[in-house]
Write a protein that holds these residues in place. Structure first.
Motif, PDB file in Angstrom:
ATOM      1  N   ALA A 150       0.840  -1.202   0.000  1.00  0.00           N
ATOM      2  CA  ALA A 150       0.000   0.000   0.000  1.00  0.00           C
ATOM      3  C   ALA A 150       0.875   1.252   0.000  1.00  0.00           C
ATOM      4  O   ALA A 150       0.540   2.268  -0.602  1.00  0.00           O
ATOM      5  N   ILE A 151       2.004   1.134   0.711  1.00  0.00           N
ATOM      6  CA  ILE A 151       2.968   2.239   0.755  1.00  0.00           C
ATOM      7  C   ILE A 151       4.344   1.662   0.418  1.00  0.00           C
ATOM      8  O   ILE A 151       4.745   0.640   0.991  1.00  0.00           O
ATOM      9  N   ARG A 152       5.037   2.287  -0.522  1.00  0.00           N
ATOM     10  CA  ARG A 152       6.370   1.791  -0.869  1.00  0.00           C
ATOM     11  C   ARG A 152       7.333   2.981  -0.959  1.00  0.00           C
ATOM     12  O   ARG A 152       7.059   3.961  -1.658  1.00  0.00           O
ATOM     13  N   VAL A 153       8.430   2.883  -0.251  1.00  0.00           N
ATOM     14  CA  VAL A 153       9.411   3.973  -0.200  1.00  0.00           C
ATOM     15  C   VAL A 153      10.787   3.419  -0.527  1.00  0.00           C
ATOM     16  O   VAL A 153      11.255   2.475   0.124  1.00  0.00           O
ATOM     17  N   VAL A 211       4.800  -0.864   3.412  1.00  0.00           N
ATOM     18  CA  VAL A 211       3.697  -1.185   4.321  1.00  0.00           C
ATOM     19  C   VAL A 211       2.597  -1.847   3.488  1.00  0.00           C
ATOM     20  O   VAL A 211       2.198  -1.315   2.446  1.00  0.00           O
ATOM     21  N   GLU A 212       2.141  -3.005   3.970  1.00  0.00           N
ATOM     22  CA  GLU A 212       1.116  -3.749   3.228  1.00  0.00           C
ATOM     23  C   GLU A 212      -0.277  -3.417   3.770  1.00  0.00           C
ATOM     24  O   GLU A 212      -0.417  -2.942   4.891  1.00  0.00           O
ATOM     25  N   VAL A 266       2.056   5.449  -3.072  1.00  0.00           N
ATOM     26  CA  VAL A 266       0.998   5.252  -2.087  1.00  0.00           C
ATOM     27  C   VAL A 266      -0.258   4.866  -2.861  1.00  0.00           C
ATOM     28  O   VAL A 266      -0.756   5.662  -3.673  1.00  0.00           O
ATOM     29  N   LEU A 267      -0.730   3.652  -2.646  1.00  0.00           N
ATOM     30  CA  LEU A 267      -1.900   3.141  -3.378  1.00  0.00           C
ATOM     31  C   LEU A 267      -1.743   3.368  -4.879  1.00  0.00           C
ATOM     32  O   LEU A 267      -2.653   3.885  -5.535  1.00  0.00           O
ATOM     33  N   GLU A 268      -0.571   3.033  -5.382  1.00  0.00           N
ATOM     34  CA  GLU A 268      -0.251   3.131  -6.815  1.00  0.00           C
ATOM     35  C   GLU A 268      -0.203   4.568  -7.331  1.00  0.00           C
ATOM     36  O   GLU A 268      -0.178   4.793  -8.538  1.00  0.00           O
ATOM     37  N   THR A 269      -0.221   5.540  -6.448  1.00  0.00           N
ATOM     38  CA  THR A 269      -0.066   6.925  -6.920  1.00  0.00           C
ATOM     39  C   THR A 269       1.310   7.423  -6.507  1.00  0.00           C
ATOM     40  O   THR A 269       1.911   6.906  -5.556  1.00  0.00           O
ATOM     41  N   ASP A 270       1.786   8.435  -7.231  1.00  0.00           N
ATOM     42  CA  ASP A 270       3.067   9.047  -6.897  1.00  0.00           C
ATOM     43  C   ASP A 270       2.796  10.412  -6.240  1.00  0.00           C
ATOM     44  O   ASP A 270       2.409  11.365  -6.924  1.00  0.00           O
ATOM     45  N   PRO A 271       2.969  10.524  -4.932  1.00  0.00           N
ATOM     46  CA  PRO A 271       2.647  11.789  -4.252  1.00  0.00           C
ATOM     47  C   PRO A 271       3.466  12.971  -4.766  1.00  0.00           C
ATOM     48  O   PRO A 271       3.026  14.119  -4.649  1.00  0.00           O
ATOM     49  N   ALA A 272       4.639  12.686  -5.320  1.00  0.00           N
ATOM     50  CA  ALA A 272       5.489  13.784  -5.798  1.00  0.00           C
ATOM     51  C   ALA A 272       4.892  14.435  -7.039  1.00  0.00           C
ATOM     52  O   ALA A 272       4.941  15.657  -7.194  1.00  0.00           O
ATOM     53  N   THR A 273       4.337  13.624  -7.935  1.00  0.00           N
ATOM     54  CA  THR A 273       3.831  14.179  -9.195  1.00  0.00           C
ATOM     55  C   THR A 273       2.304  14.308  -9.220  1.00  0.00           C
ATOM     56  O   THR A 273       1.771  15.084 -10.009  1.00  0.00           O
ATOM     57  N   GLU A 274       1.610  13.535  -8.409  1.00  0.00           N
ATOM     58  CA  GLU A 274       0.138  13.633  -8.379  1.00  0.00           C
ATOM     59  C   GLU A 274      -0.347  13.726  -6.932  1.00  0.00           C
ATOM     60  O   GLU A 274      -1.065  12.832  -6.451  1.00  0.00           O
ATOM     61  N   ALA A 289      -7.211  -4.152  10.280  1.00  0.00           N
ATOM     62  CA  ALA A 289      -7.558  -5.551  10.020  1.00  0.00           C
ATOM     63  C   ALA A 289      -8.540  -5.682   8.852  1.00  0.00           C
ATOM     64  O   ALA A 289      -8.631  -6.736   8.227  1.00  0.00           O
ATOM     65  N   GLY A 290      -9.260  -4.602   8.548  1.00  0.00           N
ATOM     66  CA  GLY A 290     -10.207  -4.626   7.440  1.00  0.00           C
ATOM     67  C   GLY A 290      -9.544  -4.355   6.096  1.00  0.00           C
ATOM     68  O   GLY A 290     -10.107  -3.621   5.277  1.00  0.00           O
ATOM     69  N   ASP A 291      -8.350  -4.896   5.893  1.00  0.00           N
ATOM     70  CA  ASP A 291      -7.608  -4.766   4.637  1.00  0.00           C
ATOM     71  C   ASP A 291      -7.223  -3.321   4.309  1.00  0.00           C
ATOM     72  O   ASP A 291      -7.128  -2.920   3.148  1.00  0.00           O
ATOM     73  N   ASN A 292      -7.026  -2.512   5.332  1.00  0.00           N
ATOM     74  CA  ASN A 292      -6.531  -1.149   5.137  1.00  0.00           C
ATOM     75  C   ASN A 292      -5.132  -1.038   5.743  1.00  0.00           C
ATOM     76  O   ASN A 292      -4.747  -1.889   6.543  1.00  0.00           O
ATOM     77  N   ALA A 293      -4.416  -0.012   5.358  1.00  0.00           N
ATOM     78  CA  ALA A 293      -3.101   0.231   5.976  1.00  0.00           C
ATOM     79  C   ALA A 293      -3.185   1.479   6.842  1.00  0.00           C
ATOM     80  O   ALA A 293      -3.684   2.513   6.388  1.00  0.00           O
ATOM     81  N   VAL A 294      -2.706   1.356   8.081  1.00  0.00           N
ATOM     82  CA  VAL A 294      -2.675   2.520   8.981  1.00  0.00           C
ATOM     83  C   VAL A 294      -1.219   2.779   9.347  1.00  0.00           C
ATOM     84  O   VAL A 294      -0.528   1.901   9.863  1.00  0.00           O
ATOM     85  N   PHE A 295      -0.777   3.986   9.052  1.00  0.00           N
ATOM     86  CA  PHE A 295       0.613   4.378   9.286  1.00  0.00           C
ATOM     87  C   PHE A 295       0.623   5.373  10.439  1.00  0.00           C
ATOM     88  O   PHE A 295       0.107   6.490  10.306  1.00  0.00           O
TER      89      PHE A 295
END
Lengths: 488, 253
Positions: free
Chosen positions: B3-6, B26-27, B62-70, B182-188
């Protein structure tokens, strides 16, 4: 208050002497400004003030303005600056802690250390008076040299002029602090506003304006009158400090839901952002009347100035052109009110761009600013008997220049118009930007009365061009500040 | 896909390198704790992940988006509870949540339902018509928690979730965060509170001097021979010689 704790007693500073606290507060004030703007940019600010004051004095003298008018104008500015500086008194209560508390660790330390809040506030205001008296009022006083010319007596003349300006600056501060002290005793703001309004009308109606003017220009009056004003100011300041209730806390306010209805009624893409701005303005202290009062004060000052110039020189400007050009300056204060309780960073938690936020502010500015300047402008053109052509051109200038001044402010200062007042580079840029539009307009307004059709057409075109420049500047502010916030 | 990849994230403010080569993933289904001393780079990392700050180098998804460009697309999909709370606003909580709902394109009915549900859950029903600026800090935090979850995002970034909350509400929020992840979401979650992280997180990453120095899974508790999370934290942070953090010896004495 039914009783006061040790830390509420006016003389309670624990083991810290007043002199030591003053020194520490001075250091904090200096570091706050140099941190915000960079050391040299803040240090240069008094130089900019001096250049502006002396330059304007020379220019006014060259254009035949009487010395008395210039002296009166400088004292009016000092009073206005004092009234503004006195608002630091809010910092002692919880009313504006969110604004001042973050900036002054010392001021908020009465909550954690055994220090009297009232004593701390008193010393803080004394520090402000001394700090601004030297950093800002002293450069203004240098214009005295331009008035009297250079001679062996110049230092003494400048010194006396400075003392005179400092005294009326203190009058302004004491007045604001007094009003705040009354507010902390539970007196509703509208009652205070009504009393102030009635006082002003009373002075005007009884023909006492001249007497008030002479009292507020001590350098032109007797030493006894100046001494009386000084003593009165000290008494008002001391009584205000004693009356000030440091434990005052405003009761929680509630409001019925107006957001959805207002947002739904606004036909704009960024309606929620515009609505938030409008409700924040309407519900903060002073409500939607704040911008109107600011514009009215500007109108009153300028109208008084026109009256004085007329009585001395017999020259009356074309009212439409003159007031249209000058009242556009209220764009700065209106925008300031619209951003007073807002933070650009906070919007970054939502899926909105900074450009969207600036667009919404521009819409809110037009919605609030248009009626804010229209009423004082109409009053001015009716009162001073403007011709139809003059009134129409003035209206175009008013709209165009207001948009231009707005665009200039937003482009230079982003979301913090107040902060750039103490940044030499930004302030100088803003001043030059204003002068480029305003000076030629004022000259035209004084020279060709009533305006010829050709001059009216030229000024009308000029107003439209400046308005377009303003829109372009405010459009570019979004990307400019977006880049700054995201990369710096 | 996480869900989050850095990867290799770097961000400097002038001469100060706030984030110096950060890597982690983070999955979905994880409640990831981001621990570190003051000035370790936690807030800058969150601000970069949510498109508020432009990174100097590295890749972020983050969720397949690029925060830097979008950044807007990223912020549309996630929920954010910022560190500094909210600015003084003269909207009421009900109006503020309507504002957030309109900005996030939610229906008025959904916002109204969520507002009532969250107000009951966190106990601010009686404050719905009070101006936000007149609320206590704890009440303001409750409203800000609500706005972060009002659109039921798949990923939520939270800076100090329990700040200013009373113990009862803290328990409710902790339980909610566990069930939400637990409901298939990611909490950071970025926090200084190691006990809370140990209690609710499924995995933690420890940050010092702008780098992720270690990670530990907390799903099954600590393995035999492993110290507590606090010991691990102090050990790893001390190893990085972070200037502002007390050493174990200081704490011992």
């Amino acid at each position: 208050m039914t009783g006061s704790t040790t830390s509420d007693r006016p003389d309670s500073g624990g083991g810290l002497s007043t002199r030591r606290l003053l020194a520490v507060l001075f250091r904090e004030e200096w570091r706050m400004h140099t941190q915000l703007f960079g050391g040299w940019r803040f240090a240069l600010f008094p130089v900019v003030i001096a250049v502006l004051a002396v330059g304007a004095t020379v220019a006014l003298l060259e254009t035949g303005t009487a010395q008395g008018t210039i002296v009166g104008g400088l004292h009016a500015l000092a009073v206005a600056f004092g009234l503004y500086s006195g608002t630091a008194g809010f910092a002692g209560s919880d009313m504006l802690e969110n604004v001042f508390g973050r900036l002054s660790l010392l001021l908020s330390s009465s909550t954690t250390l055994p220090l009297s809040r009232r004593w701390l506030l008193g010393v803080f205001l004394l520090k402000d008076a001394l700090f601004y008296g030297v950093a800002f009022v002293l450069p203004m006083a240098l214009s005295s040299a331009a008035l009297t010319g250079f001679s062996a007596a110049t230092p003494v003349a400048v010194g006396l002029f400075w003392l005179s300006l400092c005294l009326v600056f203190a009058v302004g501060m004491a007045t604001t602090v007094g009003l705040i002290a009354i507010r902390t005793r539970g007196v509703p703001p509208w009652t205070i506003g009504l009393a102030v309004g009635l006082s002003v009308v009373g002075i005007w109606a009884t023909g006492s304006l001249g007497a008030v003017q002479s009292v507020l220009v001590p350098v032109r009056g007797s030493a006894i009158a100046a001494g009386g004003l000084a003593v009165s100011t000290i008494v008002v300041a001391m009584v205000s400090l004693v009356a000030y209730n440091p434990t005052y806390g405003r009761p929680s306010r509630t409001a019925t839901d107006r957001f959805a209805r207002l947002s739904g009624a606004l036909p704009f893409e960024n309606a929620p952002l515009v609505t938030k701005s409008l409700l924040d303005l309407a519900r903060s202290s002073g409500g939607v009347w704040k911008p109107f009062v600011s514009a009215s004060i500007l109108l009153a000052l300028v109208a008084a100035l026109v009256g004085v110039v007329d009585s001395i020189t017999g020259i009356v400007p074309a009212p439409g052109i003159f007031f249209g050009g000058v009242l556009g300056l209220s764009a700065f204060t209106t925008y300031n009110w619209l951003t007073q309780f807002d933070s650009l960073e906070a919007y970054l938690a939502y899926p909105v761009s900074i450009a969207d936020v600036f667009r919404a502010k521009r819409i809110a500015f037009v919605l609030v600013g248009a009626p804010t300047v229209a009423v004082p402008y109409l009053a001015a053109v009716i009162w001073f008997n403007a011709t139809l052509l003059d009134a129409v051109v003035g209206a175009i200038l008013l709209a165009g220049y207001a948009l231009y001044y707005y665009g200039l402010t937003v482009y230079i200062a982003g979301f913090d118009p107040n902060e750039f007042l103490f940044d030499a580079v930004r302030f100088a840029t803003f001043t030059v930007g204003v002068a480029v539009a305003l000076v030629p307009t004022l000259v035209a307004g004084f020279v060709v009365v009533p305006p010829s059709v050709e001059l009216a057409a030229a000024l009308g075109v000029g107003g439209v061009v400046m308005g377009v420049i303003g829109i372009v500047l405010s459009s570019r502010a979004g990307p400019r500040w977006d880049a700054k916030y995201r990369t710096e | 896909m996480g869900a989050i990849r850095v990867d290799g994230l770097r961000k400097s403010y002038g001469a100060v390198e706030a984030v110096a080569g950060m890597n982690f993933t983070v999955e979905r289904g994880e409640l990831y704790g981001f621990l570190g001393p003051n000035g370790a780079g936690k807030t800058t990392t969150i601000r970069t992940l949510t498109g508020q700050v432009q990174p100097d180098a590295g890749t972020v998804r983050v969720l397949e988006t690029d925060p830097a460009t979008e950044p807007l697309e990223t912020r549309r999909k996630v929920g954010i509870l910022p560190e500094q709370g909210s600015p003084p606003s003269f909207l009421t909580p009900r109006e503020y949540l309507e504002f957030v709902g309109e900005v996030r394109d939610l229906s008025a009915d959904r916002v109204a339902d969520q507002t009532v549900a969250w107000a009951e859950r966190l106990g601010f029903e009686s404050k719905l018509e009070t101006l936000h600026t007149d609320l206590s800090r704890g009440q303001q935090q409750k409203v800000m928690i609500t706005q972060a979850f009002i659109h039921e995002p798949d990923v939520v970034f939270i800076d100090e979730p329990l700040a200013n909350l009373d113990p009862l509400v803290q328990e409710q929020v902790k339980r909610f965060l566990i069930s939400y992840a637990a409901g298939d979401n990611a909490v950071f979650v970025s926090t200084h509170n190691i006990d809370v992280a140990e209690e609710i997180c499924t995995r933690v990453g420890i940050v010092a001097d702008g780098q992720l120095v270690t990670e530990r899974s907390l799903d099954n508790g600590a393995d035999e021979g492993e110290g507590s999370l606090l010991e691990l934290f102090l050990e790893r942070v001390e190893a990085e010689e972070t200037r502002d953090t007390p050493t174990l010896e200081h704490l011992g004495s």
